[in-house]
Scaffold this active site. Structure first.
Site, PDB file in Angstrom:
ATOM      1  N   CYS A 170      62.225  58.789  37.609  1.00  0.00           N
ATOM      2  CA  CYS A 170      61.446  59.118  38.810  1.00  0.00           C
ATOM      3  C   CYS A 170      61.516  60.636  38.953  1.00  0.00           C
ATOM      4  O   CYS A 170      61.447  61.341  37.941  1.00  0.00           O
ATOM      5  CB  CYS A 170      61.958  58.368  40.033  1.00  0.00           C
ATOM      6  SG  CYS A 170      63.745  58.460  40.296  1.00  0.00           S
ATOM      7  N   SER A 171      61.636  61.168  40.149  1.00  0.00           N
ATOM      8  CA  SER A 171      61.680  62.625  40.289  1.00  0.00           C
ATOM      9  C   SER A 171      63.068  63.193  40.011  1.00  0.00           C
ATOM     10  O   SER A 171      63.216  64.193  39.316  1.00  0.00           O
ATOM     11  CB  SER A 171      61.218  63.039  41.691  1.00  0.00           C
ATOM     12  OG  SER A 171      59.821  62.882  41.811  1.00  0.00           O
TER      13      SER A 171
END
Length: 277
Positions: A170-171
């Site tokens: 994800c981030s």
């Protein structure tokens, strides 16, 4: 296993968190792959199931956003034989500078929390909120993972069921990626204390990333105390997911089989091998 992890989170979490935040590596699980521009990159290989089998090395990798990888990072990742890169980010989280990495690998977008963590939404929350507000925001996000985003996580588990060599991210590689790792390691019947430790270790591997993000937020009037619930993992967050699973499905095993239609035996055959000795 849901009950065991929930119990462990409430009793042993402070010790595990202290270990994960320390600078030593003796207590760390899995294998980290330090790269130039990719944070929190880890191989799940070597983690042990209850029956003594181990996750095969070089098959399942978790990380923060690899989109801004340097050329050296890309070259290193190309040696891993990745079949697919799974991206849990929403479109709003991506930037135009990510083309080099995206062109080098087979990507599959499975957005989770689409829109709710865009910069446009988070900045007002951070600027006008308190630490408790952000803590509540994260707790609700974790409650939502098994309920609102079943389709994305089911698709992720199907990629693993196909036996692919995966990098999923994800981030910052901690929340959505952390929940996805919980699902995998639960399917592999890894001990609850190891699942918890692997989750909390994002605080260790993301230290440089966290400091950089805090430096960027400070000129916007956002205090570190308010931002930290978004930037670190806490035992209570994973506990919120586990409590939801237990309340709705009774156990992680039932959640995997009934809600996500996962073939657990197939997953184990794909990624577990007999342990040494």
């Amino acid at each position: 296993m849901a009950e065991e992890i929930a119990s462990l989170l409430s009793v042993a979490a402070p010790t595990a968190l202290a270990q994960a935040e320390g600078v030593g590596t003796a207590a760390l699980t899995g294998t980290a792959l330090p790269l130039e521009n990719i944070h929190n990159l880890r191989d799940l290989g070597g983690l042990q199931s209850r029956d003594g089998r181990r996750v095969r090395t070089g098959r399942l990798f978790r990380s923060a956003n690899p989109g801004l990888a340097s050329q050296a990072d890309i070259a290193r990742l190309q040696t891993l034989g990745l079949d697919r890169v799974i991206d849990f980010r929403a479109p709003q989280e991506k930037s135009a500078e990510e083309g080099g990495f995206a062109d080098s690998f087979d990507w599959l977008a499975l957005p989770v929390q689409e829109g709710s963590i865009s910069l446009q939404e988070l900045l007002p929350r951070l600027q006008g909120g308190t630490r408790q507000d952000m803590d509540d925001f994260m707790l609700q996000a974790y409650r939502d993972f098994p309920v609102r985003y079943q389709a994305a996580f089911a698709a992720f588990m199907k990629e693993a069921e196909a036996g692919r060599t995966l990098l999923y991210h994800c981030s910052t590689g901690k929340d959505r990626t952390g929940f996805a790792t919980l699902l995998l390691l639960s399917a592999f019947e890894v001990a609850p204390e190891v699942i918890l430790a692997n989750y909390l270790e994002s605080n260790h591997w993301n230290q440089r990333l966290i400091q950089g993000l805090l430096a960027r937020l400070a000129p916007l009037g956002i205090a570190a105390e308010v931002a930290m619930p978004l930037l670190e993992v806490r035992a209570g967050y994973l506990q919120a997911s586990m409590q939801t699973i237990e309340q709705e499905w009774g156990s992680t095993a039932d959640f995997l089989r009934k809600a996500l239609s996962v073939d657990v035996e197939c997953l184990q055959a794909n990624y577990l091998e007999e342990g040494a000795g």
